[in-house]
Design a protein around this motif. Sequence first.
Motif, PDB file in Angstrom:
ATOM      1  N   HIS A  48      -2.823  -9.114  -3.769  1.00 57.18           N
ATOM      2  CA  HIS A  48      -3.758  -9.978  -4.498  1.00 57.18           C
ATOM      3  C   HIS A  48      -3.165 -10.527  -5.794  1.00 57.18           C
ATOM      4  O   HIS A  48      -3.708 -11.438  -6.388  1.00 57.18           O
ATOM      5  CB  HIS A  48      -5.060  -9.232  -4.773  1.00 57.18           C
ATOM      6  N   ARG A  93     -11.051   9.172  -2.558  1.00 59.95           N
ATOM      7  CA  ARG A  93     -10.275   7.940  -2.622  1.00 59.95           C
ATOM      8  C   ARG A  93      -8.853   8.171  -3.159  1.00 59.95           C
ATOM      9  O   ARG A  93      -7.919   7.499  -2.771  1.00 59.95           O
ATOM     10  CB  ARG A  93     -11.025   6.936  -3.515  1.00 59.95           C
ATOM     11  N   HIS A 142     -10.421  -6.678  -0.954  1.00 58.66           N
ATOM     12  CA  HIS A 142     -10.320  -7.321  -2.273  1.00 58.66           C
ATOM     13  C   HIS A 142      -9.699  -8.711  -2.236  1.00 58.66           C
ATOM     14  O   HIS A 142      -9.323  -9.264  -3.282  1.00 58.66           O
ATOM     15  CB  HIS A 142      -9.595  -6.395  -3.250  1.00 58.66           C
ATOM     16  N   CYS A 167       0.314  -0.684  -4.869  1.00 60.13           N
ATOM     17  CA  CYS A 167      -1.031  -0.127  -5.012  1.00 60.13           C
ATOM     18  C   CYS A 167      -1.029   1.223  -5.721  1.00 60.13           C
ATOM     19  O   CYS A 167      -2.061   1.661  -6.237  1.00 60.13           O
ATOM     20  CB  CYS A 167      -1.678   0.015  -3.644  1.00 60.13           C
ATOM     21  N   CYS A 222      -3.977   4.160  -6.032  1.00 61.40           N
ATOM     22  CA  CYS A 222      -5.336   3.590  -5.935  1.00 61.40           C
ATOM     23  C   CYS A 222      -6.074   4.016  -4.673  1.00 61.40           C
ATOM     24  O   CYS A 222      -7.264   4.303  -4.704  1.00 61.40           O
ATOM     25  CB  CYS A 222      -5.268   2.074  -6.027  1.00 61.40           C
ATOM     26  N   SER A 269      -3.381  -1.344 -10.346  1.00 61.07           N
ATOM     27  CA  SER A 269      -4.191  -1.868  -9.243  1.00 61.07           C
ATOM     28  C   SER A 269      -4.407  -3.371  -9.324  1.00 61.07           C
ATOM     29  O   SER A 269      -4.137  -4.002 -10.348  1.00 61.07           O
ATOM     30  CB  SER A 269      -5.560  -1.176  -9.113  1.00 61.07           C
ATOM     31  N   CYS A 270      -4.931  -3.931  -8.227  1.00 58.23           N
ATOM     32  CA  CYS A 270      -5.201  -5.368  -8.192  1.00 58.23           C
ATOM     33  C   CYS A 270      -6.328  -5.729  -9.148  1.00 58.23           C
ATOM     34  O   CYS A 270      -6.540  -6.901  -9.453  1.00 58.23           O
ATOM     35  CB  CYS A 270      -5.515  -5.817  -6.773  1.00 58.23           C
ATOM     36  N   ASN A 321     -10.672   0.105  -8.705  1.00 54.17           N
ATOM     37  CA  ASN A 321     -11.980  -0.480  -8.410  1.00 54.17           C
ATOM     38  C   ASN A 321     -12.910   0.395  -7.563  1.00 54.17           C
ATOM     39  O   ASN A 321     -14.034  -0.004  -7.284  1.00 54.17           O
ATOM     40  CB  ASN A 321     -11.772  -1.834  -7.715  1.00 54.17           C
ATOM     41  N   HIS A 345       0.798  -1.223   0.000  1.00 55.63           N
ATOM     42  CA  HIS A 345       0.000   0.000   0.000  1.00 55.63           C
ATOM     43  C   HIS A 345       0.832   1.276   0.000  1.00 55.63           C
ATOM     44  O   HIS A 345       0.420   2.288  -0.549  1.00 55.63           O
ATOM     45  CB  HIS A 345      -0.947   0.006   1.213  1.00 55.63           C
TER      46      HIS A 345
END
Lengths: 418, 160
Positions: A102, A385, A123, A357, A360, A296-297, A379, A65
């Motif tokens: 992930h 965010r 996630h 990340c 994100c 991103s994942c 997502n 992160h």
Amino acid sequence: MSGRTFAQKVLSRASGTEAEVGDTVVATVDLAMSHENAALVSRIFHEIGAPAVWDPEKIVLVFDHRIPASTISAAEGHKTVREFAEKKGIINFYRHGEGICHQVLPEKGHVRPGALIVGSDSHTSTYGAFGAFATGIGATEMAAVWATGELWFRVPETLRIINEGVLPPYTMSKDLMLRIIGDIGADGANYRCVEYVGEAVDEMTISSRMVLCNMAIEMGAKAGVCFPDQKTRDYLAARSVSLDGELFSDEDAEMSHCELDVSDLVPLVAAPHSVDNVCSASSLSDMTVDQAVLGSCTNGRLEDLHAAASLLDGKSISPSVRLIVVPASKEVYRMAMEDGTLATLADAGGIVVNPGCGPCLGAHQGLLASGERAIATTNRNFRGRMGSPEAEIYLASPLTVAASALRGRITDPRELMS
Amino acid sequence: MIEGRIWKYGDHVNTDLIIPGRYLDNYDVPTLAEHAMEDIDPLFVSKVRRGDILVAGRNFGCGSSREQAPLVLKEKGVGAIVAVSFARIFYRNAINIGLPVVVADLTSLDEGDVLSIDLSRGLLRSASGWESSFRPLPPQLLELLEKGGLVSSLRERFKH
Ligand code: SF4
């Protein structure tokens, strides 16, 4: 007796009971994943007072992160986790920018079909793309899992989404997922296990299936799953994962169904500030964008970078756009470097950052100022965010993000069809 | 019995609104709590008082698994949250940290009204004279709440 669902079978096995839908069972988990929030988990773990972790080999830690550390507190958090891992003998610890949890877990062979996996990240449902039952939990629950290996679960109802037809050109599994969420709403699958089946899913790559399971949480699902087939087995075999545990729902199991035909799908966008606020990319073509995020994942894998590069090869993005490229993992980064994809994206004007990340969650590497607009393959488009609460985030597929970066406004990638 | 003034919010109040990701590099809950609800209600921190109750619409707490979301609300003194529905991870987290959550539709009540909640009997009553009931939590979860959450209950287990 009617048949049993996938969710029921996994939770029955893990709890040693014959679990019925709606029952609350105490199950032993097969794998427990945490990222930077392991710092918080470890603090709670100490409060519980357990002498040791239940099984150091079943805990996986990933820094993704805020890696490299973006603030002093982030660095302190990393330090706490490193010390904890060292003391407790946790060897599955990816701390040097290996990528997003992930993506890293399946790549490193930690995910197997039929497993019960928990992660202190919403996630975590992504691992369903390999036939696992995977769900997000909070930090306190994770501390309890570290101490005991057990947790209570309510056996969820199942919603099966049958995706018939073949995805039209210039649409991707992200568009399909946005359509599903737009149709059923941000709480349309609350508490349920979502099974993705049908021709469109059968035809999909593993990476594309990961998008579907990743975003199951955006409609409230407890877990999402794509059942194993030869593609899954090939992926897992290459990573020496045992295939013994595969589980499938019985055909006569009780569940709700929803059918959709993907053959008329068009490139879609989720507009601010909720993921179910979905409209066609072409309907937003007067919207300029300041930032485009590819990563991103959800969509930071090789096929996503390839999709973007296919539109950007030999071209330059709009000078008013910042394109941030975040490969989902070191493995993805390396492959994209070797096959020239990163060079293509960088030459087109992209800023390639390290795997993780990225922006994100609005922690670093590309925050938005007030009044700015981003289009991202991530997502969540929740207010605030990705930086300022006065900024706007639009979610789309890698193709739509690349097309938008090129034109400087939201663009249906089919406009660039040659 | 829980009693407090109510503050009202709409549908889909997500975890980024409750506590934005940009602050989460800090694990100190009292510091974090100064940013609770900042992006949806900048006055929240100054107006909320110990025991106040949040009343919301559908899907409260959707989004991230961040337990800091219920933690900052509890830290700011929120005594309970009543929503038409909750996102599942938030719901679990709240119970596990000892913050009562009630599924009921109170969206017709006025902000500032005083609500009392009887968790074990499943009763809701407002100072303005309105009454309703809800299905109480299963006994194991009520017990968890009474013990102050999962940590306290596990601490007992590891003492022996
Ligand atoms: S890439 Fe984004 S959604 Fe995925 S784990 Fe990281 S912060 Fe969460």
